[in-house]
Design a protein around this motif. Structure first.
Motif, PDB file in Angstrom:
ATOM      1  N   MET A 136      68.447 -41.743 104.189  1.00  0.00           N
ATOM      2  CA  MET A 136      67.691 -42.703 103.418  1.00  0.00           C
ATOM      3  C   MET A 136      67.096 -41.953 102.226  1.00  0.00           C
ATOM      4  N   ARG A 137      66.971 -42.627 101.101  1.00  0.00           N
ATOM      5  CA  ARG A 137      66.333 -42.044  99.918  1.00  0.00           C
ATOM      6  C   ARG A 137      65.056 -42.821  99.619  1.00  0.00           C
ATOM      7  N   ILE A 138      63.994 -42.076  99.372  1.00  0.00           N
ATOM      8  CA  ILE A 138      62.676 -42.640  99.100  1.00  0.00           C
ATOM      9  C   ILE A 138      62.241 -42.195  97.704  1.00  0.00           C
ATOM     10  N   LYS A 139      61.659 -43.111  96.959  1.00  0.00           N
ATOM     11  CA  LYS A 139      61.080 -42.751  95.672  1.00  0.00           C
ATOM     12  C   LYS A 139      59.565 -42.747  95.829  1.00  0.00           C
ATOM     13  N   ILE A 140      58.938 -41.645  95.436  1.00  0.00           N
ATOM     14  CA  ILE A 140      57.473 -41.576  95.394  1.00  0.00           C
ATOM     15  C   ILE A 140      57.070 -41.976  93.987  1.00  0.00           C
ATOM     16  N   THR A 141      56.181 -42.955  93.878  1.00  0.00           N
ATOM     17  CA  THR A 141      55.849 -43.533  92.574  1.00  0.00           C
ATOM     18  C   THR A 141      54.742 -42.803  91.835  1.00  0.00           C
ATOM     19  N   LYS A 142      54.008 -41.924  92.534  1.00  0.00           N
ATOM     20  CA  LYS A 142      52.984 -41.107  91.878  1.00  0.00           C
ATOM     21  C   LYS A 142      52.859 -39.808  92.666  1.00  0.00           C
ATOM     22  N   ASN A 143      52.355 -38.765  92.046  1.00  0.00           N
ATOM     23  CA  ASN A 143      52.196 -37.492  92.738  1.00  0.00           C
ATOM     24  C   ASN A 143      51.307 -37.670  93.959  1.00  0.00           C
ATOM     25  N   LEU A 144      51.769 -37.159  95.104  1.00  0.00           N
ATOM     26  CA  LEU A 144      50.999 -37.252  96.341  1.00  0.00           C
ATOM     27  C   LEU A 144      50.839 -35.879  96.959  1.00  0.00           C
ATOM     28  N   VAL A 145      49.687 -35.642  97.573  1.00  0.00           N
ATOM     29  CA  VAL A 145      49.463 -34.445  98.360  1.00  0.00           C
ATOM     30  C   VAL A 145      49.501 -34.886  99.810  1.00  0.00           C
ATOM     31  N   LEU A 146      50.475 -34.348 100.576  1.00  0.00           N
ATOM     32  CA  LEU A 146      50.698 -34.787 101.941  1.00  0.00           C
ATOM     33  C   LEU A 146      50.587 -33.617 102.909  1.00  0.00           C
ATOM     34  N   HIS A 147      50.148 -33.902 104.139  1.00  0.00           N
ATOM     35  CA  HIS A 147      50.140 -32.885 105.188  1.00  0.00           C
ATOM     36  C   HIS A 147      51.585 -32.609 105.568  1.00  0.00           C
ATOM     37  N   THR A 148      51.940 -31.344 105.700  1.00  0.00           N
ATOM     38  CA  THR A 148      53.339 -30.974 105.906  1.00  0.00           C
ATOM     39  C   THR A 148      53.502 -29.966 107.032  1.00  0.00           C
ATOM     40  N   GLN A 149      54.758 -29.686 107.330  1.00  0.00           N
ATOM     41  CA  GLN A 149      55.133 -28.646 108.274  1.00  0.00           C
ATOM     42  C   GLN A 149      56.259 -27.836 107.662  1.00  0.00           C
ATOM     43  N   ILE A 150      56.295 -26.541 107.983  1.00  0.00           N
ATOM     44  CA  ILE A 150      57.411 -25.691 107.590  1.00  0.00           C
ATOM     45  C   ILE A 150      58.464 -25.835 108.677  1.00  0.00           C
ATOM     46  N   GLN A 151      59.698 -25.588 108.356  1.00  0.00           N
ATOM     47  CA  GLN A 151      60.817 -25.785 109.260  1.00  0.00           C
ATOM     48  C   GLN A 151      60.561 -25.217 110.658  1.00  0.00           C
ATOM     49  N   GLU A 152      59.900 -24.086 110.760  1.00  0.00           N
ATOM     50  CA  GLU A 152      59.621 -23.491 112.065  1.00  0.00           C
ATOM     51  C   GLU A 152      58.493 -24.215 112.797  1.00  0.00           C
ATOM     52  N   MET A 153      58.100 -25.384 112.312  1.00  0.00           N
ATOM     53  CA  MET A 153      57.078 -26.242 112.909  1.00  0.00           C
ATOM     54  C   MET A 153      55.661 -25.684 112.775  1.00  0.00           C
ATOM     55  N   THR A 154      55.453 -24.780 111.844  1.00  0.00           N
ATOM     56  CA  THR A 154      54.128 -24.283 111.552  1.00  0.00           C
ATOM     57  C   THR A 154      53.447 -25.285 110.625  1.00  0.00           C
ATOM     58  N   SER A 155      52.216 -25.632 110.927  1.00  0.00           N
ATOM     59  CA  SER A 155      51.496 -26.585 110.082  1.00  0.00           C
ATOM     60  C   SER A 155      51.068 -25.931 108.775  1.00  0.00           C
ATOM     61  N   VAL A 156      51.248 -26.649 107.705  1.00  0.00           N
ATOM     62  CA  VAL A 156      50.787 -26.243 106.379  1.00  0.00           C
ATOM     63  C   VAL A 156      49.762 -27.292 105.984  1.00  0.00           C
ATOM     64  N   PRO A 157      48.591 -26.891 105.503  1.00  0.00           N
ATOM     65  CA  PRO A 157      47.551 -27.890 105.225  1.00  0.00           C
ATOM     66  C   PRO A 157      48.016 -29.034 104.330  1.00  0.00           C
ATOM     67  N   GLU A 158      48.562 -28.728 103.173  1.00  0.00           N
ATOM     68  CA  GLU A 158      48.967 -29.781 102.242  1.00  0.00           C
ATOM     69  C   GLU A 158      50.029 -29.240 101.293  1.00  0.00           C
ATOM     70  N   ALA A 159      50.856 -30.124 100.786  1.00  0.00           N
ATOM     71  CA  ALA A 159      51.847 -29.752  99.785  1.00  0.00           C
ATOM     72  C   ALA A 159      51.983 -30.900  98.802  1.00  0.00           C
ATOM     73  N   LEU A 160      52.259 -30.557  97.553  1.00  0.00           N
ATOM     74  CA  LEU A 160      52.425 -31.562  96.517  1.00  0.00           C
ATOM     75  C   LEU A 160      53.837 -32.126  96.564  1.00  0.00           C
ATOM     76  N   PHE A 161      53.921 -33.429  96.599  1.00  0.00           N
ATOM     77  CA  PHE A 161      55.188 -34.144  96.468  1.00  0.00           C
ATOM     78  C   PHE A 161      55.124 -34.871  95.128  1.00  0.00           C
ATOM     79  N   PRO A 162      55.705 -34.273  94.067  1.00  0.00           N
ATOM     80  CA  PRO A 162      55.653 -34.920  92.753  1.00  0.00           C
ATOM     81  C   PRO A 162      56.432 -36.242  92.741  1.00  0.00           C
TER      82      PRO A 162
END
Length: 72
Positions: free
Chosen positions: A1-27
């Motif tokens: 599925m393809r998703i379009k983000i309509t404005k820059n968002l800062v989202l809680h994320t995970q790195i592939q090894e399932m380590t939590s990362v506080p936040e990352a920018l999704f432009p």
């Protein structure tokens, strides 16, 4: 599925090894999204950084206009 983000968002994320990362920018732009075996929607910023949403969280983002489903 393809998703379009309509404005820059800062989202809680995970790195592939399932380590939590506080936040990352999704432009603003288009991203690949997949359904995980756990029943969550996974939005990929890079091959290693991913944000996961339940269906209700995803539906809320769509209803707010932050996400647009481009292709399912």
């Amino acid at each position: 599925m393809r998703i379009k983000i309509t404005k820059n968002l800062v989202l809680h994320t995970q790195i592939q090894e399932m380590t939590s990362v506080p936040e990352a920018l999704f432009p603003e732009g288009e991203y690949l999204a997949n359904l995980t075996p756990e029943g969550k929607i996974e939005l990929m910023n890079t091959k290693k950084i991913k944000a996961r949403f339940s269906f209700s969280q995803f539906r809320e983002k769509v209803s707010l206009g932050e996400f647009v489903v481009v292709e399912s």
